[in-house]
Design an enzyme around this catalytic site. Structure first.
Site, PDB file in Angstrom:
ATOM      1  N   HIS A  53       0.834  -1.218   0.000  1.00 18.09           N
ATOM      2  CA  HIS A  53       0.000   0.000   0.000  1.00 18.09           C
ATOM      3  C   HIS A  53       0.865   1.265   0.000  1.00 18.09           C
ATOM      4  CE1 HIS A  53      -3.337  -2.697   1.199  1.00 18.09           C
ATOM      5  NE2 HIS A  53      -2.411  -3.248   1.953  1.00 18.09           N
ATOM      6  N   SER A 113      15.339  21.256 -16.935  1.00 16.54           N
ATOM      7  CA  SER A 113      14.136  22.032 -17.236  1.00 16.54           C
ATOM      8  C   SER A 113      14.557  23.345 -17.870  1.00 16.54           C
ATOM      9  CB  SER A 113      13.366  22.300 -15.942  1.00 16.54           C
ATOM     10  OG  SER A 113      12.529  23.424 -16.104  1.00 16.54           O
ATOM     11  N   LYS A 131      16.288  21.473 -11.770  1.00 15.10           N
ATOM     12  CA  LYS A 131      15.616  20.203 -12.049  1.00 15.10           C
ATOM     13  C   LYS A 131      16.535  19.161 -12.689  1.00 15.10           C
ATOM     14  CE  LYS A 131      11.773  19.313 -11.401  1.00 15.10           C
ATOM     15  NZ  LYS A 131      10.539  19.771 -12.031  1.00 15.10           N
ATOM     16  N   ASN A 165      15.234  15.773 -14.260  1.00 14.35           N
ATOM     17  CA  ASN A 165      13.975  15.043 -14.443  1.00 14.35           C
ATOM     18  C   ASN A 165      14.168  13.627 -14.976  1.00 14.35           C
ATOM     19  OD1 ASN A 165      12.394  17.186 -13.565  1.00 14.35           O
ATOM     20  ND2 ASN A 165      12.325  18.119 -15.607  1.00 14.35           N
ATOM     21  N   GLU A 167       9.772   7.933 -17.179  1.00 18.93           N
ATOM     22  CA  GLU A 167       8.415   8.451 -17.403  1.00 18.93           C
ATOM     23  C   GLU A 167       7.922   8.091 -18.800  1.00 18.93           C
ATOM     24  OE1 GLU A 167       8.490  12.348 -14.445  1.00 18.93           O
ATOM     25  OE2 GLU A 167       8.911  12.592 -16.555  1.00 18.93           O
TER      26      GLU A 167
END
Ligand code: ARG
Length: 466
Positions: free
Chosen positions: A159, A280, A286, A288, A293
């Site tokens: 969970h 970024s 950043k 990333n 993704e």
């Protein structure tokens, strides 16, 4: 330039409307079957020669012509023409231009229906082999990390709440198992892909005395499709591939999701290799995780490709229908996406650097060894339900005093059960916790090392082409 006649123009008085020609063409996407088409045509022509259906002189001309066509394709010099709707007609037209009438005999005892089904199967077989290699390479990258970090403790989650300590190695091995099943699925799918449709002709077979087994042998097919109607019409082999590819992408997507979470400063469990991260354009700080993704995002495309093919097939009467021309783009997309994702994930995984301190800090926040304490009490003779209750109350006390269960003083712990002694300390550490789970399939470093050895054994001699 005067438009060429359609290769099937004999029956028609009117020329095909240009709009219809463009709508029905598959050349823009089926060109990538070109080399497989040449290969299949060569095998077909040789069989026609061996069976006395094609004269020796014609066969020699076709072989010479197809070799020239192949060179043109390989050197990117082939002049593709929109006048012919697909890759098959383009190649046949070029062959005939090169060798004359012999070229017009190639299509004896064949149709584009069994031809295209053969080409797609040959193509897919290569893609599967490349996928199998890449799966093996990704498994090896995971195994290398698992073996480097077989003792490294981190929180295991259920969970997404801290549950029990596991080793980083054990966690990575979970993905090795998933990918290993993906390899099994792809290998089994390959067997059913690897059957020869050629010889089915349009749908009923041909009046010529062909030798399909010979073609199968030459092209490396394991079997000849039994039924001509089925051979030209079903695309279940492509659907099955997309199903296996979807599952593999779902596995990659789950791994990608964990990497995104772990790389977030809130977790900080891993550092992704810098050359796999992007910056970024506005926020200078950043770093990333675009690659995982995108893998997560691309998994949805492959699932979509699977659904497209299922829907494409479901209402088609036997035998071939032009609907089937729509099989190629989703199938190509699924294979391209899977193989590219596997390759990039192998590189990403190889460059991962876990952060032991962040993992330990997370472990110190979730009472991760509560189950270990309950098991300890059971070993001292306390019934499990009573032990669970006692430890639950100890956790409540720990929360109240802002501590982790493992850092409560012995005297405090003793308040919840008289059976707790000084020997409880080791039980409450993450190292003690993982070491104690020491049976087949569990997380102890000893078991992890054995599991790595077994996984390496399974991979021996696999995917060496990667
Ligand atoms: N280009 C077709 C396909 O991709 C094969 C040709 C079948 N069309 C035809 N009218 N004979 O399935």
């Amino acid at each position: 330039m005067a438009k060429k006649k359609e290769l099937w123009s004999g029956r028609f008085a009117k020329r095909l409307r240009p709009q219809v020609k463009a709508f029905t063409a598959s050349l823009p996407f089926d060109r990538r079957l070109a080399l497989h088409d040449v290969r299949a045509s060569l095998a077909h022509a040789r069989m026609l020669g061996a069976c006395g259906i094609l004269a020796r002189r014609d066969l020699a001309a076709i072989e010479r012509g197809l070799a020239a066509v192949r060179r043109e394709i390989e050197r990117d010099r082939f002049a593709w023409s929109r006048d012919d709707e697909d890759v098959h007609l383009n190649i046949e037209r070029r062959l005939t231009a090169l060798v004359g009438d012999a070229g017009k005999k190639l299509h004896t005892a064949r149709s584009r229906y069994d031809q295209v089904a053969t080409d797609v199967r040959l193509w897919l077989r290569d893609e599967i082999d490349s996928g199998l290699d890449r799966l093996a390479a990704l498994e090896r990258a995971l195994l290398a990390q698992a073996s480097r970090h077989a003792d490294l403790v981190m929180p295991g989650f259920t969970h997404l709440q801290v549950a029990q300590p596991v080793t980083f190695g054990h966690h990575l091995l979970a993905y090795v198992e998933m990918l290993e099943r993906d390899r099994e699925r792809l290998s089994e799918c390959r067997r059913r892909v690897n059957r020869l449709p050629l010889g089915a002709a349009a749908l009923a077979g041909t009046t010529f005395p062909i030798d399909r087994a010979r073609v199968a042998r030459e092209l490396g097919f394991e079997a000849v499709a039994e039924n001509s109607l089925d051979a030209v019409s079903d695309r279940d082999f492509a659907i099955e591939y997309c199903a296996a590819a979807s599952l593999a992408m779902v596995h990659l997507s789950r791994l990608a999701e964990e990497l995104v979470l772990w790389a977030s400063p809130r977790f900080g469990f891993v550092r992704l290799p810098e050359d796999y991260c992007t910056g970024s354009s506005i926020m200078p700080q950043k770093r990333n995780p675009d690659v995982p993704e995108l893998v997560r995002g691309k998994s949805s495309r492959v699932v979509g490709d699977l659904v497209t093919l299922l829907a494409l097939m479901k209402a088609q009467p036997l035998a071939y229908n032009k609907d089937n021309q729509e099989d190629k783009e989703p199938l190509f997309d699924a294979a391209d996406t899977l193989n590219a994702s596997l390759e990039i994930m192998a590189g990403l995984v190889s460059g991962l650097r876990p952060d032991a301190k962040a993992m330990r800090a997370a472990l110190a926040q979730g009472h991760a060894t509560a189950t270990d304490l309950a098991d300890y009490l059971v070993r001292k003779g306390v019934p499990f339900r009573d032990a669970h209750e006692a430890v639950g109350r100890a956790v409540r006390e720990a929360e109240r005093s802002g501590k982790d269960l493992a850092s409560l003083p012995l005297a405090t712990l003793k308040r919840f059960s008289a059976s707790i002694d000084a020997d409880v300390r080791r039980v409450l550490t993450p190292e003690g916790s993982v070491a104690a789970r020491d049976h087949f399939g569990a997380t102890s470093p000893r078991q992890v090392r054995q599991a790595i050895a077994r996984a390496r054994e399974r991979l021996k001699g696999r995917g060496s082409r990667a």
